[in-house]
Write a protein that holds these residues in place. Structure first.
Motif, PDB file in Angstrom:
ATOM      1  N   ASP A  21       0.814  -1.208   0.000  1.00  0.00           N
ATOM      2  CA  ASP A  21       0.000   0.000   0.000  1.00  0.00           C
ATOM      3  C   ASP A  21       0.850   1.261   0.000  1.00  0.00           C
ATOM      4  OD1 ASP A  21       1.032   0.010   2.513  1.00  0.00           O
ATOM      5  OD2 ASP A  21      -0.877  -0.158   3.574  1.00  0.00           O
ATOM      6  N   SER A  22       2.157   1.109  -0.230  1.00  0.00           N
ATOM      7  CA  SER A  22       3.025   2.274  -0.274  1.00  0.00           C
ATOM      8  C   SER A  22       2.667   3.149  -1.471  1.00  0.00           C
ATOM      9  CB  SER A  22       4.495   1.849  -0.392  1.00  0.00           C
ATOM     10  OG  SER A  22       5.311   2.973  -0.647  1.00  0.00           O
ATOM     11  N   ILE A  23       2.673   4.456  -1.264  1.00  0.00           N
ATOM     12  CA  ILE A  23       2.394   5.378  -2.351  1.00  0.00           C
ATOM     13  C   ILE A  23       3.440   5.265  -3.450  1.00  0.00           C
ATOM     14  CG2 ILE A  23       3.671   7.310  -1.324  1.00  0.00           C
ATOM     15  CD1 ILE A  23       1.433   9.140  -2.347  1.00  0.00           C
ATOM     16  N   ARG A  24       4.608   4.759  -3.093  1.00  0.00           N
ATOM     17  CA  ARG A  24       5.688   4.619  -4.079  1.00  0.00           C
ATOM     18  C   ARG A  24       5.453   3.446  -5.038  1.00  0.00           C
ATOM     19  NH1 ARG A  24       9.499   8.206  -2.569  1.00  0.00           N
ATOM     20  NH2 ARG A  24       9.535   8.799  -0.369  1.00  0.00           N
ATOM     21  N   ASP A  25       4.452   2.640  -4.755  1.00  0.00           N
ATOM     22  CA  ASP A  25       4.154   1.485  -5.598  1.00  0.00           C
ATOM     23  C   ASP A  25       3.019   1.787  -6.573  1.00  0.00           C
ATOM     24  OD1 ASP A  25       4.860  -1.328  -6.106  1.00  0.00           O
ATOM     25  OD2 ASP A  25       2.770  -1.719  -5.542  1.00  0.00           O
ATOM     26  N   ARG A  26       2.846   3.042  -6.915  1.00  0.00           N
ATOM     27  CA  ARG A  26       1.686   3.412  -7.734  1.00  0.00           C
ATOM     28  C   ARG A  26       1.693   2.702  -9.082  1.00  0.00           C
ATOM     29  NH1 ARG A  26       5.631   6.932  -7.967  1.00  0.00           N
ATOM     30  NH2 ARG A  26       6.139   8.122  -9.858  1.00  0.00           N
ATOM     31  N   GLU A  27       2.860   2.327  -9.605  1.00  0.00           N
ATOM     32  CA  GLU A  27       2.937   1.591 -10.871  1.00  0.00           C
ATOM     33  C   GLU A  27       3.627   0.245 -10.683  1.00  0.00           C
ATOM     34  OE1 GLU A  27       4.710   4.090 -13.802  1.00  0.00           O
ATOM     35  OE2 GLU A  27       3.170   5.643 -13.645  1.00  0.00           O
ATOM     36  N   GLY A  28       3.602  -0.263  -9.463  1.00  0.00           N
ATOM     37  CA  GLY A  28       4.159  -1.594  -9.193  1.00  0.00           C
ATOM     38  C   GLY A  28       5.659  -1.643  -9.012  1.00  0.00           C
ATOM     39  N   GLN A  29       6.302  -0.487  -8.755  1.00  0.00           N
ATOM     40  CA  GLN A  29       7.758  -0.463  -8.677  1.00  0.00           C
ATOM     41  C   GLN A  29       8.294  -1.268  -7.488  1.00  0.00           C
ATOM     42  OE1 GLN A  29       5.661   2.131  -8.774  1.00  0.00           O
ATOM     43  NE2 GLN A  29       6.474   3.866  -9.939  1.00  0.00           N
TER      44      GLN A  29
END
Length: 299
Positions: A276-284
């Motif tokens: 749920d990290s905001i940094r995973d917005r595109e699956g990084q």
């Protein structure tokens, strides 16, 4: 199918079990002795050293005619993943149903592509053209390399990916330049020189890859905010640095996995499978976890 830390090793073992036996396969050819006028049977390696053999050699003539039959109706779309898969399937069926034939670098590469893809290789598969593949160049496979990272002869490849070069290793063995028993070249490097050694990606099958550089990871996980970019914590910066260290060869996969876990421990759902990290917005972040797992790290 392998999971977790076994993934990259699973892919390498696919090569060893399914592709490397062709290094030792032979085919019987009739050879004419001009001194005696007699024909005799010769047992020859199926891998044809067309960089050294004369054009009238029976392996050269036989491989040309046999390959032409296999390519009937297939065309010549070397930029298509489907083309390499079908070409490899035809080579494999020829060996299975008819018998051995001489194979040069393009059927060797197609065969490897087909066998890896059809046997659940998890790493990304990239067909590499070295110089002009259909003239005096070469073809080989690169496994686990991101499709947007610069590569260059002889060994500029991101750490963690590996080369599969059945033809290159085979001819090196025949010339007495190598005693390798596997077509896996790990760490990735080119084993054959064509003179012009420019490298071009020709076809790509998506799959797991090695990890990005720290710079690329920062770029892909930077989140714009109202007052500038979202701040990176000390543990995330440590992960950025470890990615660079890994690519430079100064950090191990285990150290990379530890840096990931040190950051993810502050976000427990990351390690529970939910991200749920905001940094995973595109699956990084999800991709990085899978990449570390493919390399052998436990995260």
């Amino acid at each position: 199918m392998a999971t977790g830390a076994e993934l990259r090793l699973f892919d390498i073992n696919l090569v060893r079990n399914l592709i490397d036996p062709y290094l030792f396969r032979t085919v019987t050819k009739k050879n004419y002795n001009p001194t005696t006028g007699a024909m005799r049977d010769e047992l020859r390696p199926v891998i044809v050293d067309d960089g050294a053999l004369p054009g009238n050699d029976p392996m050269m003539k036989g491989s040309m005619s046999d390959t032409a039959v296999l390519l009937e109706g297939l065309g010549l779309n070397t930029g298509s993943e489907a083309w390499w898969f079908e070409y490899g399937r035809r080579v494999h069926q020829r060996f299975q149903n008819v018998g051995s034939m001489g194979i040069r670098c393009d059927p060797c590469t197609a065969l490897a592509f087909y066998l890896l893809r059809s046997n659940h290789c998890r790493g990304a598969l990239t067909v590499i053209e070295q110089a002009e593949g259909k003239s005096n160049g070469h073809w080989f496979l690169l496994v686990g390399c991101p499709n947007n990272v610069p590569i260059q002869y002889p060994g500029r490849f991101p750490r963690g990916c590996f080369v599969v070069d059945l033809w290159g290793v085979g001819v090196k063995r025949q010339r007495g330049e190598s005693t390798s028993n596997t077509s896996v070249i790990d760490p990735a490097s080119c084993c054959y020189s064509c003179g012009d050694n420019s490298l071009k990606r020709k076809a790509h099958r998506d799959g797991l890859t090695t990890v990005p550089s720290g710079r690329d990871f920062v770029r892909d996980t930077t989140v714009p905010g109202f007052l500038g970019n979202k701040w990176r914590s000390s543990k995330l910066k440590a992960l950025d640095a470890r990615l660079d260290d890994y690519q430079k060869g100064t950090a191990t996969v285990d150290q990379l996995a530890s840096a990931f876990k040190a950051w993810a421990d502050k976000k427990p759902t990351l390690l529970d499978g939910e991200i749920d990290s905001i940094r995973d917005r595109e699956g990084q972040i999800r991709a990085l976890r899978e990449q570390i797992q493919w390399l052998g790290g436990t995260v």
